[in-house]
Design a protein around this motif. Structure first.
Motif, PDB file in Angstrom:
ATOM      1  N   GLY A 127      -0.781   8.399  -3.451  1.00  0.00           N
ATOM      2  CA  GLY A 127      -1.444   8.616  -4.726  1.00  0.00           C
ATOM      3  C   GLY A 127      -0.444   8.700  -5.860  1.00  0.00           C
ATOM      4  N   ALA A 128       0.639   9.434  -5.638  1.00  0.00           N
ATOM      5  CA  ALA A 128       1.669   9.543  -6.666  1.00  0.00           C
ATOM      6  C   ALA A 128       2.316   8.195  -6.937  1.00  0.00           C
ATOM      7  N   ALA A 129       2.503   7.391  -5.899  1.00  0.00           N
ATOM      8  CA  ALA A 129       3.102   6.069  -6.090  1.00  0.00           C
ATOM      9  C   ALA A 129       2.218   5.186  -6.972  1.00  0.00           C
ATOM     10  N   LEU A 130       0.910   5.250  -6.751  1.00  0.00           N
ATOM     11  CA  LEU A 130      -0.011   4.484  -7.604  1.00  0.00           C
ATOM     12  C   LEU A 130       0.062   4.946  -9.052  1.00  0.00           C
ATOM     13  N   LEU A 131       0.001   6.248  -9.247  1.00  0.00           N
ATOM     14  CA  LEU A 131       0.000   6.789 -10.613  1.00  0.00           C
ATOM     15  C   LEU A 131       1.335   6.540 -11.305  1.00  0.00           C
ATOM     16  N   ASP A 132       2.422   6.710 -10.582  1.00  0.00           N
ATOM     17  CA  ASP A 132       3.735   6.460 -11.171  1.00  0.00           C
ATOM     18  C   ASP A 132       3.910   4.981 -11.511  1.00  0.00           C
ATOM     19  N   GLY A 133       3.413   4.106 -10.628  1.00  0.00           N
ATOM     20  CA  GLY A 133       3.504   2.679 -10.889  1.00  0.00           C
ATOM     21  C   GLY A 133       2.732   2.278 -12.128  1.00  0.00           C
ATOM     22  N   HIS A 134       1.551   2.859 -12.285  1.00  0.00           N
ATOM     23  CA  HIS A 134       0.750   2.568 -13.470  1.00  0.00           C
ATOM     24  C   HIS A 134       1.432   3.099 -14.731  1.00  0.00           C
ATOM     25  N   HIS A 135       1.970   4.308 -14.646  1.00  0.00           N
ATOM     26  CA  HIS A 135       2.661   4.900 -15.793  1.00  0.00           C
ATOM     27  C   HIS A 135       3.879   4.061 -16.180  1.00  0.00           C
ATOM     28  N   HIS A 136       4.616   3.597 -15.189  1.00  0.00           N
ATOM     29  CA  HIS A 136       5.799   2.765 -15.464  1.00  0.00           C
ATOM     30  C   HIS A 136       5.390   1.456 -16.128  1.00  0.00           C
ATOM     31  N   LEU A 137       4.316   0.841 -15.635  1.00  0.00           N
ATOM     32  CA  LEU A 137       3.847  -0.413 -16.237  1.00  0.00           C
ATOM     33  C   LEU A 137       3.449  -0.208 -17.698  1.00  0.00           C
ATOM     34  N   CYS A 138       2.739   0.892 -17.959  1.00  0.00           N
ATOM     35  CA  CYS A 138       2.295   1.145 -19.334  1.00  0.00           C
ATOM     36  C   CYS A 138       3.483   1.304 -20.286  1.00  0.00           C
ATOM     37  N   GLY A 139       4.585   1.859 -19.782  1.00  0.00           N
ATOM     38  CA  GLY A 139       5.737   2.074 -20.643  1.00  0.00           C
ATOM     39  C   GLY A 139       6.660   0.881 -20.749  1.00  0.00           C
ATOM     40  N   SER A 140       6.773   0.128 -19.651  1.00  0.00           N
ATOM     41  CA  SER A 140       7.774  -0.940 -19.614  1.00  0.00           C
ATOM     42  C   SER A 140       7.190  -2.343 -19.546  1.00  0.00           C
ATOM     43  N   GLY A 141       5.921  -2.435 -19.098  1.00  0.00           N
ATOM     44  CA  GLY A 141       5.322  -3.750 -18.888  1.00  0.00           C
ATOM     45  C   GLY A 141       5.620  -4.337 -17.528  1.00  0.00           C
ATOM     46  N   ASP A 142       6.438  -3.653 -16.730  1.00  0.00           N
ATOM     47  CA  ASP A 142       6.831  -4.154 -15.414  1.00  0.00           C
ATOM     48  C   ASP A 142       5.797  -3.738 -14.368  1.00  0.00           C
ATOM     49  N   PRO A 143       5.119  -4.702 -13.726  1.00  0.00           N
ATOM     50  CA  PRO A 143       4.059  -4.348 -12.767  1.00  0.00           C
ATOM     51  C   PRO A 143       4.537  -4.159 -11.337  1.00  0.00           C
ATOM     52  N   ALA A 144       5.817  -4.321 -11.074  1.00  0.00           N
ATOM     53  CA  ALA A 144       6.290  -4.387  -9.686  1.00  0.00           C
ATOM     54  C   ALA A 144       5.950  -3.124  -8.887  1.00  0.00           C
ATOM     55  N   ALA A 145       6.199  -1.954  -9.474  1.00  0.00           N
ATOM     56  CA  ALA A 145       5.959  -0.715  -8.726  1.00  0.00           C
ATOM     57  C   ALA A 145       4.479  -0.522  -8.429  1.00  0.00           C
ATOM     58  N   LEU A 146       3.623  -0.847  -9.376  1.00  0.00           N
ATOM     59  CA  LEU A 146       2.184  -0.710  -9.148  1.00  0.00           C
ATOM     60  C   LEU A 146       1.709  -1.711  -8.106  1.00  0.00           C
ATOM     61  N   ILE A 147       2.206  -2.930  -8.182  1.00  0.00           N
ATOM     62  CA  ILE A 147       1.840  -3.939  -7.183  1.00  0.00           C
ATOM     63  C   ILE A 147       2.255  -3.476  -5.790  1.00  0.00           C
ATOM     64  N   GLY A 148       3.445  -2.916  -5.678  1.00  0.00           N
ATOM     65  CA  GLY A 148       3.916  -2.434  -4.375  1.00  0.00           C
ATOM     66  C   GLY A 148       3.065  -1.295  -3.845  1.00  0.00           C
ATOM     67  N   ALA A 149       2.726  -0.339  -4.721  1.00  0.00           N
ATOM     68  CA  ALA A 149       1.931   0.807  -4.279  1.00  0.00           C
ATOM     69  C   ALA A 149       0.527   0.389  -3.879  1.00  0.00           C
ATOM     70  N   ALA A 150      -0.108  -0.485  -4.665  1.00  0.00           N
ATOM     71  CA  ALA A 150      -1.464  -0.930  -4.351  1.00  0.00           C
ATOM     72  C   ALA A 150      -1.472  -1.813  -3.103  1.00  0.00           C
ATOM     73  N   SER A 151      -0.425  -2.576  -2.912  1.00  0.00           N
ATOM     74  CA  SER A 151      -0.332  -3.413  -1.704  1.00  0.00           C
ATOM     75  C   SER A 151      -0.226  -2.557  -0.455  1.00  0.00           C
ATOM     76  N   GLU A 152       0.469  -1.425  -0.566  1.00  0.00           N
ATOM     77  CA  GLU A 152       0.558  -0.510   0.567  1.00  0.00           C
ATOM     78  C   GLU A 152      -0.812   0.061   0.921  1.00  0.00           C
ATOM     79  N   VAL A 153      -1.627   0.348  -0.103  1.00  0.00           N
ATOM     80  CA  VAL A 153      -2.989   0.819   0.152  1.00  0.00           C
ATOM     81  C   VAL A 153      -3.794  -0.279   0.847  1.00  0.00           C
ATOM     82  N   LEU A 154      -3.670  -1.496   0.363  1.00  0.00           N
ATOM     83  CA  LEU A 154      -4.373  -2.607   1.001  1.00  0.00           C
ATOM     84  C   LEU A 154      -4.010  -2.716   2.479  1.00  0.00           C
ATOM     85  N   ASP A 155      -2.742  -2.566   2.793  1.00  0.00           N
ATOM     86  CA  ASP A 155      -2.315  -2.669   4.194  1.00  0.00           C
ATOM     87  C   ASP A 155      -2.974  -1.594   5.063  1.00  0.00           C
ATOM     88  N   LEU A 156      -3.259  -0.435   4.477  1.00  0.00           N
ATOM     89  CA  LEU A 156      -3.923   0.639   5.228  1.00  0.00           C
ATOM     90  C   LEU A 156      -5.341   0.268   5.634  1.00  0.00           C
TER      91      LEU A 156
END
Length: 250
Positions: free
Chosen positions: A193-222
């Motif tokens: 959960g923290a990885a998703l929220l942190d990834g979204h927060h990072h994207l909003c500040g930097s425009g970089d989606p990599a962390a959010l994509i990684g966190a959401a992909s991990e959820v998909l794998d589950l």
């Protein structure tokens, strides 16, 4: 504004609901998160024969959210909240501060609420999980390709919500909306959960989606992994008004 929101809530209840069976003060005021501008959330149980409703009012310059229900209405609302997998009213009763308790009514309502919370939400049907997997897979593809920063933010919001719903369902946990989404998400899975929220927060500040994509992909794998080709969704019904018209006109 009244210095003490609990005293203010008591004044409102005394003036507007003198015959209430029970009144529970919930939300930030009951949990110690209230600010000077926080509203009051009141769950008010009244006698059968009354009207179940929700109303927003202003009392002594403070916004008040009233959740008023009869005993039958309360059971119906509890059932609706379980079906929606959110348990909003159950959480109000389980964690709220009791202001009025006539003949144990608040205690009985709290016991029912706590039973629902222990049971947890109903699991998503397999077809619903596949639909959400497909939607999240597609959104992650869009997020990786999005060049427009406004579109990227819009897609990112969808990704967080879709991944949160899948993650909470995986853990048989309640979901939430608005400010309750991160709270419920962290309760369900503090790490992912923290990885998703942190990834979204990072994207909003930097425009970089990599962390959010990684966190959401991990959820998909589950929950079975990405789903693209092979996805199929059957249509199971028609609009009730169309169905009624057909019955009328033969």
């Amino acid at each position: 504004m009244h210095a003490d929101p609990i005293d203010q809530a008591r004044c409102l209840v005394h003036s507007r609901f003198p015959d209430a069976l029970s009144v529970v003060l919930a939300g930030s005021t009951a949990t110690g998160r209230a600010t000077a501008s926080s509203d009051l959330d009141l769950a008010v149980l009244i006698e059968d024969g009354g009207v179940t409703y929700r109303e927003t009012i202003r009392f002594e310059e403070r916004v008040v959210e009233l959740f008023v229900h009869t005993p039958i209405g309360l059971l119906e609302l509890f059932a609706a909240d379980v079906a929606a997998r959110r348990a909003v009213l159950q959480n109000m009763y389980a964690s709220g501060f009791v202001l009025v308790d006539s003949q144990g009514a608040a205690g009985r309502a709290r016991a029912l609420a706590e039973a629902d919370l222990r049971e947890g939400p109903p699991p998503l049907e397999p077809e619903a999980v596949d639909t959400k997997r497909y939607g999240l897979t597609d959104a992650l593809d869009d997020l990786g390709d999005a060049g427009d920063p406004i579109e990227r933010l819009a897609v990112a919001g969808y990704v967080v919500n879709a991944a949160a719903e899948l993650l909470c369902d995986h853990h048989h946990a309640w979901i939430g909306g608005g400010k309750w989404l991160p709270r419920r998400l962290l309760e369900a899975d503090p790490e992912r959960g923290a990885a998703l929220l942190d990834g979204h927060h990072h994207l909003c500040g930097s425009g970089d989606p990599a962390a959010l994509i990684g966190a959401a992909s991990e959820v998909l794998d589950l929950v079975g992994g990405p789903l693209r080709e092979g996805y199929r969704r059957a249509w199971h019904g028609i609009n009730e008004s169309v169905s009624a018209a057909r019955r009328v006109h033969g």
